[in-house]
Design an enzyme around this catalytic site. Structure first.
Site, PDB file in Angstrom:
ATOM      1  N   THR A 111      16.776  -9.650   6.562  1.00 60.46           N
ATOM      2  CA  THR A 111      15.635  -9.778   7.311  1.00 60.46           C
ATOM      3  C   THR A 111      15.617 -10.920   8.440  1.00 60.46           C
ATOM      4  O   THR A 111      16.123 -12.042   8.353  1.00 60.46           O
ATOM      5  CB  THR A 111      14.331 -10.222   6.507  1.00 60.46           C
ATOM      6  N   PRO A 132      12.991 -12.835  11.873  1.00 59.54           N
ATOM      7  CA  PRO A 132      11.939 -13.460  12.274  1.00 59.54           C
ATOM      8  C   PRO A 132      10.877 -12.143  12.627  1.00 59.54           C
ATOM      9  O   PRO A 132       9.962 -12.105  12.511  1.00 59.54           O
ATOM     10  CB  PRO A 132      11.929 -14.418  13.151  1.00 59.54           C
ATOM     11  N   GLU A 186      11.858  -6.330  -0.316  1.00 56.99           N
ATOM     12  CA  GLU A 186      12.584  -5.302  -0.655  1.00 56.99           C
ATOM     13  C   GLU A 186      11.806  -3.992  -0.334  1.00 56.99           C
ATOM     14  O   GLU A 186      11.891  -3.016  -1.189  1.00 56.99           O
ATOM     15  CB  GLU A 186      12.931  -5.313  -2.024  1.00 56.99           C
ATOM     16  N   THR A 192       7.834  -3.109   1.521  1.00 56.37           N
ATOM     17  CA  THR A 192       6.446  -3.316   1.443  1.00 56.37           C
ATOM     18  C   THR A 192       5.929  -1.922   0.933  1.00 56.37           C
ATOM     19  O   THR A 192       6.761  -0.927   0.805  1.00 56.37           O
ATOM     20  CB  THR A 192       5.548  -3.499   2.808  1.00 56.37           C
TER      21      THR A 192
END
Length: 398
Positions: free
Chosen positions: A146, A148, A377, A379
């Protein structure tokens, strides 16, 4: 005479109303009990304080203890890993998250993400170097995917690696990384001229830093960090050799999501049990509130969703053990169980009334933690679209 007429029915067990334990063998139960005992002794007496302080003190000691009971990378084979079944790993996740989502996240990121990536896609040298120490909890790992500006869309990641002679230079930022500030090794995914590749990065490499993220109102008893990679020089053999493209990180995420399917039910069970005990002892209008119809209706609905969720997790675990579990089925479990778990916590809070917001009870802590579990993991919306595509054959992601 029928068999049912000859055999007396077992008594109704409020803790296991559907008799799900009958699906478990003695080894399954022994592993569950081992993890439950560890969590009860080592986490529950302290977790409210850790959560309130927003820290996880002694994380390295906790990791070593988790390694000693075989909880790290427990479903992997060899290299010091326990080689447990998928169902056994799921039971461990449920018990860990019944203590706190942050503890389950520590184990999940270590085993299902960092160790799994090395175990499945690494070279033999990488496996020998890292996995035994990680399985023992002597080395903590993290997983950098992931960013920003790129959460649900990892294909657009900006972190990149370029060749410099035989070396790689790795530059970029990763965000919301569990274990980052205490990790000895990071599995980092980056764009290259060949496509997305994974890199095994020792965290003492020059140009690597992992500032801890503070001011969280969820997963407070968990180490969460940013990874900053400023032209980190890595040797040629730092790259994971067995995968190119998003298949690598996404398969790791599927493995982690499976653990969440179980873990979310642990948080839900803890909140449900707190609500039941409270309802039996809290008196209003001269009798326990558990004797009122509205409270019993809430408890019945909570029990229904809790044990349906555990049955779903068990079914998916058996499919995984049989090599038949599809990613869409994991989305089914993650979507349902994370969503229902947070609803169980919210309903439990209403039964506890004002006491429901107190850290003397686990309910609000679990509810706020599950706000993160609902998001990471994948949404809720992403898993809805995964299932929508599977059901219709039409891709709504574009």
């Amino acid at each position: 005479m029928s068999a049912s007429a000859r055999t007396p029915l077992p008594p109704f067990d409020p803790a296991d109303p559907l008799g799900i334990d009958d699906l478990l063998d003695p080894e399954d139960l022994a592993i569950r009990d081992t993890v439950r005992t560890w969590a009860t002794d080592r986490v529950l007496p302290h977790i409210a304080d850790w959560y309130e302080r927003g820290e996880l003190p002694g994380i390295r000691e906790l990791a070593r203890e988790l390694g000693s009971i075989g909880a790290l990378g427990m479903s992997l084979q060899g290299y010091g890993c326990a080689g447990a079944s998928a169902v056994q790993y799921g039971l461990a996740c449920l018990e860990l998250e019944a203590a706190d989502s942050g503890i389950r996240s520590l184990v999940s990121v270590q085993g299902s993400l960092a160790m799994y990536a090395i175990h499945r896609f690494g070279s033999e040298e990488q496996k020998q170097r890292w996995l035994p120490g990680m399985a023992a909890g002597e080395i903590i790992g993290c997983f950098g995917l992931t960013e920003p500006d790129h959460g649900s869309d990892p294909a657009s990641m900006r972190t990149h690696a370029k060749k410099d002679g035989t070396d790689w230079l790795l530059t970029g930022r990763k965000m919301w990384i569990t274990n980052g500030s205490v990790a000895g090794v990071a599995v980092v995914w980056a764009q290259t001229d060949e496509g997305i590749r994974g890199f095994v990065v020792p965290t003492d490499a020059q140009g690597f830093s992992a500032p801890e993220i503070k001011h969280k109102w969820s997963l407070r008893a968990s180490v969460t960090s940013e990874l900053v990679l400023d032209e980190v020089r890595l040797p040629a053999d730092a790259v994971l050799p067995e995968v190119v493209g998003l298949k690598g990180p996404l398969s790791c995420l599927s493995h982690a999501r499976y653990g969440i399917v179980w873990g979310a039910m642990g948080a839900a069970r803890s909140s449900f049990e707190a609500a039941v005990e409270y309802a039996k002892t809290r008196e209003q209008f001269d009798r326990p509130i558990g004797g009122f119809q509205l409270t019993q209706a809430k408890l019945a609905d909570m029990a229904l969703e809790l044990h349906k969720g555990i049955l779903l997790a068990h079914h998916l675990g058996r499919r995984l053990d049989a090599g038949r579990l599809r990613p869409e089925q994991i989305s089914f479990g993650k979507l349902n169980n994370a969503r229902e778990a947070i609803e169980i916590c919210r309903t439990a809070r209403t039964i506890l009334g004002a006491n429901g917001i107190s850290l003397e009870y686990p309910v609000m802590r679990h509810a706020t933690n599950l706000e993160s579990v609902l998001t990471y993991e994948g949404t809720t919306e992403m898993h809805q679209l995964v299932l929508g595509k599977a059901l219709t054959g039409l891709d709504a992601f574009r």
